[in-house]
Design an enzyme around this catalytic site. Structure first.
Site: not given
Length: 265
Positions: A173, A204, A206-209
């Protein structure tokens, strides 16, 4: 039948990341979300004020309770906190006939540590080898593989370094790089570059989860890995665009944007 997806992760009391984000994403994408809590955090828009991991036996019991009775079509991992939890979860996933999306969470959006340094080797040698897709961000690539990504051209090197630990696919990512939000999905032979415009939105959390849960949800619905990742990228891009202020710090992405826009999932 609605596909079942299991998240194995920590709780975010602020609701923007962790298990709360995972379950919201799964609901928005039309699958039944289930959870194994690995840790409890005191967390808000300003950061993580405390974290308490659960005993290994509690994590194992939750997993077995869900999988043995209900069954799963995909598993997603997030915050695992310690080497003992990493190894237990890796063993559980290895015995489950379902794709696994591993988000090797190391630090929070605010820079708070969510994985003990002593657990890194267990992630490399136990968890990544059982992953269908691993989804590290650039900080996690540096933490796990020692590769610093300074520009898009470095992402291939990063992907090769993570693939060497054994996941079938890796999604690097590149959201921390300037310019468009670019990610690289590869299994070492195929390459898929995914690009999206960068939205001018600081909220932003929580984008990875959210991305990893979206990938797991699409895999549970029968999509191939490239299809699932492309659909997840679109979902999270629109969630970032709709991110909103919450508290005094960094707000969350909007997991429920499909409901507010009437968009088909």
């Amino acid at each position: 039948m609605i596909p079942n997806v299991l998240t194995v992760a920590g709780s975010d009391s602020g609701g923007g990341a962790g298990i709360q984000a995972d379950l919201k994403t799964m609901l928005a994408l039309g699958v039944h979300g289930m959870s194994v809590v690995t840790a409890v955090t005191a967390q808000n828009s300003l950061g993580v004020q405390g974290a308490w991991e659960l005993p290994v036996e509690a994590v194992r019991a939750q997993y077995r309770s869900v999988v043995d009775d209900i069954g799963v079509q995909a598993v997603k991992t997030g915050m695992l906190a310690s080497a003992e939890l990493v190894e237990a979860v890796a063993e559980l996933i290895a015995g489950t006939d379902a794709p696994a999306v591993v988000d090797p969470v190391g630090v929070s959006k605010h820079g708070d540590a969510l994985l003990a340094a002593s657990a890194l080797d267990s992630v490399r040698t136990k968890l990544l080898p059982v992953a269908t897709v691993a989804t590290p961000n650039l900080d996690e690539v540096a933490q796990l593989a020692g590769v610093r990504v300074e520009a898009e051209r470095d992402m291939r090197t990063a992907a090769a370094a993570v693939l060497a630990y054994g996941p079938r696919w890796v999604l690097i990512k590149g959201g921390h790089l300037p310019g468009d939000a670019v990610d690289l999905l590869t299994d070492g032979s195929e390459e898929h570059w995914l690009r999206a415009p960068r939205h001018d939105n600081r909220h932003t959390h929580g984008t990875g989860c959210t991305l990893a849960s979206a990938v797991a949800s699409q895999l549970a619905k029968g999509q191939s890995v490239p299809e699932a990742v492309a659909a997840a990228k679109e979902y999270v891009t629109r969630a970032v665009a709709a991110g909103f202020s919450l508290g005094g710090g960094i707000g969350p992405v909007d997991h429920g944007w499909p409901f507010r826009t009437g968009t088909e999932r």
